[in-house]
Design an enzyme around this catalytic site. Structure first.
Site, PDB file in Angstrom:
ATOM      1  N   GLU A 146      -7.158   5.007   7.368  1.00 30.43           N
ATOM      2  CA  GLU A 146      -6.836   6.329   7.020  1.00 30.43           C
ATOM      3  C   GLU A 146      -7.946   6.837   6.284  1.00 30.43           C
ATOM      4  OE1 GLU A 146      -3.092   5.795   5.183  1.00 30.43           O
ATOM      5  OE2 GLU A 146      -2.038   5.086   7.069  1.00 30.43           O
ATOM      6  N   HIS A 199      -9.543   1.255   4.487  1.00 31.52           N
ATOM      7  CA  HIS A 199      -8.304   1.432   5.340  1.00 31.52           C
ATOM      8  C   HIS A 199      -8.689   2.445   6.363  1.00 31.52           C
ATOM      9  CE1 HIS A 199      -4.240   2.677   5.932  1.00 31.52           C
ATOM     10  NE2 HIS A 199      -4.012   1.492   5.380  1.00 31.52           N
ATOM     11  N   GLU A 202      -5.787  -4.791  10.388  1.00 31.58           N
ATOM     12  CA  GLU A 202      -5.031  -3.840  10.786  1.00 31.58           C
ATOM     13  C   GLU A 202      -5.229  -2.965  11.747  1.00 31.58           C
ATOM     14  OE1 GLU A 202      -2.648  -2.617   6.827  1.00 31.58           O
ATOM     15  OE2 GLU A 202      -4.613  -1.348   6.927  1.00 31.58           O
ATOM     16  N   GLY A 242       2.630  -1.041   4.581  1.00 28.98           N
ATOM     17  CA  GLY A 242       2.809   0.283   4.008  1.00 28.98           C
ATOM     18  C   GLY A 242       4.044   0.824   3.886  1.00 28.98           C
ATOM     19  N   GLY A 243       4.671   1.420   4.921  1.00 28.00           N
ATOM     20  CA  GLY A 243       6.306   2.060   5.001  1.00 28.00           C
ATOM     21  C   GLY A 243       7.115   1.054   4.232  1.00 28.00           C
ATOM     22  N   SER A 300       2.959  -1.806  10.484  1.00 31.85           N
ATOM     23  CA  SER A 300       4.328  -2.020  10.617  1.00 31.85           C
ATOM     24  C   SER A 300       5.158  -3.299  10.480  1.00 31.85           C
ATOM     25  CB  SER A 300       4.619  -1.562  12.021  1.00 31.85           C
ATOM     26  OG  SER A 300       4.197  -0.163  12.271  1.00 31.85           O
ATOM     27  N   ASN A 306       0.840  -1.190  -0.022  1.00 32.57           N
ATOM     28  CA  ASN A 306      -0.100   0.096  -0.046  1.00 32.57           C
ATOM     29  C   ASN A 306       0.930   1.479   0.018  1.00 32.57           C
ATOM     30  OD1 ASN A 306      -1.791   2.065   0.352  1.00 32.57           O
ATOM     31  ND2 ASN A 306      -2.460   1.507   2.514  1.00 32.57           N
ATOM     32  N   TRP A 307       1.119   1.915  -1.076  1.00 32.91           N
ATOM     33  CA  TRP A 307       1.958   2.850  -1.388  1.00 32.91           C
ATOM     34  C   TRP A 307       1.231   4.265  -0.788  1.00 32.91           C
ATOM     35  CZ3 TRP A 307       4.044   1.783  -6.852  1.00 32.91           C
ATOM     36  CH2 TRP A 307       5.009   0.660  -6.833  1.00 32.91           C
ATOM     37  N   LYS A 308      -0.139   4.234  -0.560  1.00 35.25           N
ATOM     38  CA  LYS A 308      -0.945   5.356   0.038  1.00 35.25           C
ATOM     39  C   LYS A 308      -0.431   6.686  -0.833  1.00 35.25           C
ATOM     40  CE  LYS A 308       0.068   3.622   4.562  1.00 35.25           C
ATOM     41  NZ  LYS A 308      -0.168   3.880   6.269  1.00 35.25           N
ATOM     42  N   GLY A 336       1.903   2.657  10.677  1.00 32.51           N
ATOM     43  CA  GLY A 336       2.952   3.639  10.496  1.00 32.51           C
ATOM     44  C   GLY A 336       3.628   4.134  11.816  1.00 32.51           C
TER      45      GLY A 336
HETATM   46  C1  PEP Z   1      -0.944   0.350   6.000  1.00 33.94           C
HETATM   47  O1  PEP Z   1      -1.183   1.395   5.778  1.00 33.94           O
HETATM   48  O2  PEP Z   1      -1.791  -0.485   5.393  1.00 33.94           O
HETATM   49  C2  PEP Z   1       0.264  -0.195   6.743  1.00 33.94           C
HETATM   50  C3  PEP Z   1       0.102  -1.251   7.418  1.00 33.94           C
HETATM   51  O3  PEP Z   1       1.260   0.613   6.944  1.00 33.94           O
HETATM   52  P1  PEP Z   1       2.272   0.347   7.768  1.00 33.94           P
HETATM   53  O4  PEP Z   1       3.075  -0.966   7.318  1.00 33.94           O
HETATM   54  O5  PEP Z   1       3.438   1.504   7.377  1.00 33.94           O
HETATM   55  O6  PEP Z   1       2.206   0.360   8.989  1.00 33.94           O
END
Ligand code: PEP
Length: 230
Positions: free
Chosen positions: A86, A84, A154, A211-212, A190, A6-8, A160
């Site tokens: 966010e 998601h 999640e 994500g990150g 994470s 997930n590049w957001k 994040g």
């Molecule tokens: C996400 O945004 O779906 C996510 C899991 O982010 P991160 O891995 O950065 O926590």
């Protein structure tokens, strides 16, 4: 296993092209890239599996700023993330709108990664199962155990933040979700190359939403390699 990136709101078409050219998913894992809308076409051209980060419930109409399932399909996009945290936190997404988006996307032939998860406050006040139950039941009512539906668990406090659920916490939440709706469940929050083995080797964990650590080819490839080795 399914490992989704997930590049957001990162990576325009140029960076997407560079990533896709360098990325070689290992055998034995399904890697999915979820770039922002403007980079979807570029990612699809690369022949990787591509999902959008959201999708509207209507096929077309007066919904400024939204994108429909038929539009994504025309582009060659295979699926979409919905709900998601966010989107829920910053853009007013509710269990009802998440369910509507999920049902419409599945009806139009897309695959769906539907996100659920509790906040830290909810977990600490003992409401995790209540919150997950309501979120998952909304999906179950809208779609049932559909073959193209996957849930991503999640925990909001782990996204994040560098904090991850313990393997036991992930196992417990995934088992609870699967009792309500029998579909594969990804863990998100994470995930990094350093913690991928312990999280992905839990029973009931069918992959990850990253994500990150999905923004760099090296770290995303390392997580995919871990998944392929299990
Ligand atoms: C996400 O945004 O779906 C996510 C899991 O982010 P991160 O891995 O950065 O926590």
């Amino acid at each position: 296993m399914l490992i989704a990136a997930n590049w957001k709101m990162s990576k325009g078409p140029g960076e997407t092209r560079d990533f896709c050219a360098a990325f070689r998913p290992p055998d034995g894992v399904e890697a999915v890239l979820c770039p922002p809308y403007v980079s979807l076409a570029t990612a699809v051209e690369s022949a990787h599996t591509v999902f959008a980060q959201n999708v509207h419930w209507a096929a077309e109409g007066a919904y400024t700023g939204e994108i429909s399932a038929p539009m994504l399909q025309e582009l060659g996009v295979a699926g979409a993330i919905v709900g998601h945290s966010e989107r829920r936190q910053y853009f007013g997404e509710t269990d009802e709108t998440v369910a509507r988006r999920t049902a419409a996307a599945l009806e139009h032939g897309l695959r769906v990664i539907a996100c659920v998860g509790e906040s830290l406050e909810e977990r600490e006040s003992g409401q995790m199962q209540l919150v997950l139950g309501v979120q998952v039941e909304a999906l179950a009512d809208a779609a049932g155990p559909h073959e193209r539906l996957v849930i991503a668990y999640e925990p909001v406090w782990a996204i994040g933040t560098g904090k991850t659920a313990t393997p036991e916490q992930a196992h417990e939440a995934h088992a609870f979700i699967k009792k309500l709706l029998d579909v594969p469940v990804l863990y998100g929050g994470s995930v990094k190359p350093e913690n991928a083995v312990e999280l992905l080797s839990q029973g009931e964990v069918d992959g990850a939403l990253v994500g990150g650590a999905s923004l760099e080819v090296e770290s995303f490839t390392a997580i995919c390699q871990t998944a392929a080795s299990l």
